[in-house]
Design an enzyme around this catalytic site. Structure first.
Site, PDB file in Angstrom:
ATOM      1  N   ARG A 228       0.963  -0.903  -0.214  1.00 17.82           N
ATOM      2  CA  ARG A 228      -0.053   0.204   0.290  1.00 17.82           C
ATOM      3  C   ARG A 228       0.806   1.232   0.089  1.00 17.82           C
ATOM      4  O   ARG A 228       0.508   1.647  -0.587  1.00 17.82           O
ATOM      5  CB  ARG A 228      -1.194   0.009   1.717  1.00 17.82           C
ATOM      6  N   SER A 267     -16.038  -9.064  -5.985  1.00 18.52           N
ATOM      7  CA  SER A 267     -17.055 -10.180  -6.725  1.00 18.52           C
ATOM      8  C   SER A 267     -18.360  -9.630  -4.676  1.00 18.52           C
ATOM      9  O   SER A 267     -19.087  -9.951  -5.457  1.00 18.52           O
ATOM     10  CB  SER A 267     -16.594 -10.794  -6.579  1.00 18.52           C
ATOM     11  N   ALA A 295     -14.088 -10.703 -11.392  1.00 17.69           N
ATOM     12  CA  ALA A 295     -13.295  -9.640 -12.166  1.00 17.69           C
ATOM     13  C   ALA A 295     -12.224 -10.830 -13.543  1.00 17.69           C
ATOM     14  O   ALA A 295     -11.820  -9.181 -14.228  1.00 17.69           O
ATOM     15  CB  ALA A 295     -11.505 -10.289 -11.227  1.00 17.69           C
ATOM     16  N   ASP A 315      -4.628  -7.961  -6.953  1.00 21.75           N
ATOM     17  CA  ASP A 315      -4.149  -8.805  -5.445  1.00 21.75           C
ATOM     18  C   ASP A 315      -5.534 -10.062  -5.404  1.00 21.75           C
ATOM     19  O   ASP A 315      -6.910  -9.950  -5.026  1.00 21.75           O
ATOM     20  CB  ASP A 315      -4.367  -8.257  -4.306  1.00 21.75           C
ATOM     21  N   CYS A 355      -1.168 -15.321  -3.253  1.00 24.60           N
ATOM     22  CA  CYS A 355      -0.699 -15.018  -1.955  1.00 24.60           C
ATOM     23  C   CYS A 355      -1.657 -16.911  -2.031  1.00 24.60           C
ATOM     24  O   CYS A 355      -2.068 -17.595  -0.599  1.00 24.60           O
ATOM     25  CB  CYS A 355      -1.812 -15.027  -0.907  1.00 24.60           C
TER      26      CYS A 355
HETATM   27  N1  SAH Z   1      -6.857  -6.547  -1.860  1.00 27.21           N
HETATM   28  C1  SAH Z   1      -7.454  -6.620  -1.174  1.00 27.21           C
HETATM   29  C2  SAH Z   1      -7.409  -8.342  -1.060  1.00 27.21           C
HETATM   30  C3  SAH Z   1      -8.167  -8.901  -1.679  1.00 27.21           C
HETATM   31  S1  SAH Z   1      -9.310 -10.115  -1.134  1.00 27.21           S
HETATM   32  C4  SAH Z   1      -6.513  -5.665   0.291  1.00 27.21           C
HETATM   33  O1  SAH Z   1      -5.929  -5.427   0.241  1.00 27.21           O
HETATM   34  O2  SAH Z   1      -7.737  -5.874   1.174  1.00 27.21           O
HETATM   35  C5  SAH Z   1      -9.594 -11.079  -2.404  1.00 27.21           C
HETATM   36  C6  SAH Z   1     -10.525 -10.300  -3.060  1.00 27.21           C
HETATM   37  O3  SAH Z   1     -11.092 -10.841  -3.746  1.00 27.21           O
HETATM   38  C7  SAH Z   1     -11.196 -10.396  -1.667  1.00 27.21           C
HETATM   39  O4  SAH Z   1     -12.305  -9.282  -1.337  1.00 27.21           O
HETATM   40  C8  SAH Z   1     -13.287 -11.375  -2.369  1.00 27.21           C
HETATM   41  O5  SAH Z   1     -13.894 -11.151  -1.721  1.00 27.21           O
HETATM   42  C9  SAH Z   1     -12.561 -11.247  -3.993  1.00 27.21           C
HETATM   43  N2  SAH Z   1     -12.885 -11.941  -5.365  1.00 27.21           N
HETATM   44  C10 SAH Z   1     -12.814 -13.541  -4.977  1.00 27.21           C
HETATM   45  N3  SAH Z   1     -13.513 -14.197  -5.837  1.00 27.21           N
HETATM   46  C11 SAH Z   1     -13.210 -12.402  -7.294  1.00 27.21           C
HETATM   47  C12 SAH Z   1     -13.989 -12.527  -8.793  1.00 27.21           C
HETATM   48  N4  SAH Z   1     -13.862 -13.660  -9.278  1.00 27.21           N
HETATM   49  N5  SAH Z   1     -14.026 -11.448  -8.932  1.00 27.21           N
HETATM   50  C13 SAH Z   1     -14.020 -10.405  -7.742  1.00 27.21           C
HETATM   51  N6  SAH Z   1     -13.381 -10.636  -6.543  1.00 27.21           N
HETATM   52  C14 SAH Z   1     -13.553 -11.719  -6.055  1.00 27.21           C
END
Ligand code: SAH
Length: 420
Positions: A228, A267, A295, A315, A355
């Site tokens: 960040r 999502s 996404a 991410d 991750c």
């Molecule tokens: N970048 C965030 C953490 C991401 S964790 C931070 O730093 O706080 C991954 C996130 O992706 C979660 O919030 C989850 O709800 C979302 N997610 C999971 N699958 C997804 C998809 N197919 N499309 C969009 N979002 C998704």
């Protein structure tokens, strides 16, 4: 050999003989290097008549009887014992509070952990406390018990944390996956105090509300703090896209750093709503778009519509939770990167993360490089990213590593920029 007596406080008040776990011949090597896990396949036998109690404090011995160390027994798990100490001496249960104090103390004046009231205080195995994770969000501790050994010691853990940190509130968050693996009942609830519904934290000038009761992980991705900071540094004047935004950790950082616009893809409706609130909390006034949905699909739509951004953060959640998923996950990561590169403006920065601890930094680099080549983009690696200092990895247990990221810069069409 004479059985020593210990007070098994978690079981009943009667002293009982400490159980020995005796290894098969030649199966002591990784333990002797200080790896904290004794796997079930390495166990020859256990002493003691009574049925083993989940979480019992046990002594681990080599095939010829030499004491290797002491730890928590997990009768149902393939990780049969998590060792907390190595060597002949039995440090006893007091070790827990001493370790917690060391772990917290180590972070207190840490030069890399300044200017934030949200920190991981205990990072499990890497801090010599297998199965225990503790995050501090301002006045509130969020505790996760990931092993049966820690689970049966809930009250001792709580007492130690309370006296070491003097935090006014603490909450226990259930972790279903660990509870199933280790066969204990996942519990969630207040440990002490009255933790509020949301906790406001300030990280290096960035304001966030954290849903400590229901949010993902312990409520916030503390492990992305360094990234960040980096995003904040890079964002000035850039049209920024935060993909898998959760509650907008990166989007806020980009906004505080002076991004020209912010788009978020996520999502979860609840997470996205909170992301919007976090943008408002930081009084960010640049145009912002909150896009809810998948996404992969939304990125494709963006590409088809000819949208471009100058700073992209990718991410995703762990795409490979098991080793068997690595191939499939690699394709998904590559697809994600392909879409990301396709909507990266010339000169864009792309931050890409994995991750999944089954995806090594080397494999992730290969995937990213292959995607860049397939996308026909000229891409430089300008940095390699990992979790910050409050999420250490022990050299004794390298598999504690899970978060890898790359800072990439995308040039114009392949070759053009360098030959211009
Ligand atoms: N970048 C965030 C953490 C991401 S964790 C931070 O730093 O706080 C991954 C996130 O992706 C979660 O919030 C989850 O709800 C979302 N997610 C999971 N699958 C997804 C998809 N197919 N499309 C969009 N979002 C998704």
């Amino acid at each position: 050999m004479a059985a020593r007596l210990v007070a098994a406080r978690h079981l009943d008040d009667r002293p009982r003989a400490m159980r020995d776990i005796i290894l098969k011949p030649g199966r002591d090597r990784s333990l002797r290097r200080g790896h904290p896990w004794l796997m079930s396949g390495a166990v020859a036998r256990m002493t003691g008549d009574a049925e083993a109690s989940p979480g019992e404090w046990v002594c681990v011995r080599s095939a010829d009887g030499e004491v290797i160390g002491h730890g928590h027994l997990s009768p149902a798990s393939t990780i049969r014992v998590r060792l907390l100490s190595f060597g002949e001496d039995d440090p006893g249960e007091e070790l827990l509070e001493a370790r917690i104090a060391a772990s917290v103390g180590q972070r207190e004046a840490h030069p890399l952990l300044s200017d934030t009231d949200a920190i991981r205080l205990v990072n499990a195995e890497a801090d010599g406390l297998p199965g225990l994770v503790v995050d501090r969000f301002a006045d509130v501790l969020v505790v996760k018990l990931l092993s049966v050994g820690m689970s049966v010691r809930e009250s001792a853990v709580a007492q130690a944390l309370k006296s070491v940190t003097e935090a006014p509130h603490a909450l226990l968050r259930a972790d279903g996956r660990s509870a199933r693996r280790e066969a204990f009942a996942a519990k969630q609830g207040v440990l002490w105090g009255t933790p509020p519904e949301q906790v406001e934290i300030v990280e290096r000038g960035r304001h966030y509300a954290v849903d400590v009761h229901h949010g993902q992980k312990t409520g916030f991705y503390l492990d992305q703090r360094d990234a960040r900071d980096l995003v904040q540094h890079l964002a000035e004047g850039r049209r920024t896209l935060d993909v898998f935004s959760y509650t907008g950790g990166f989007a806020v950082a980009a906004g505080v750093g002076g991004a020209k616009s912010l788009d978020l893809i996520e999502s979860s409706a609840d997470a996205l709503k909170r992301a919007g609130e976090n943008l408002a909390r930081n009084e960010l006034t640049m145009p912002a778009g909150l896009r809810r949905g998948d996404a992969f699909a939304l990125l494709r739509e963006g590409v088809a519509a000819g949208e471009t951004w100058d700073l992209l953060i990718l991410d995703p959640p762990p795409l490979a939770r098991r080793k068997a998923d690595v191939k499939k996950a690699s394709r998904a990561y590559k697809d994600l990167l392909l879409q990301g590169f396709a909507c990266a403006a010339p000169g864009a920065y792309v931050l890409a993360f994995t991750c999944s601890h089954h995806v090594s930094p080397e494999l992730f680099s290969q995937i990213v490089f292959a995607a860049a080549l397939d996308a026909g983009r000229d891409v430089q690696v300008q940095g390699r990213l990992a979790a910050p200092a409050d999420h250490p990895v022990s050299v004794r247990q390298p598999e504690g590593h899970y978060l890898s990221g790359l800072l990439l810069r995308v040039a114009g069409d392949a070759g053009r920029e360098s030959s211009a």
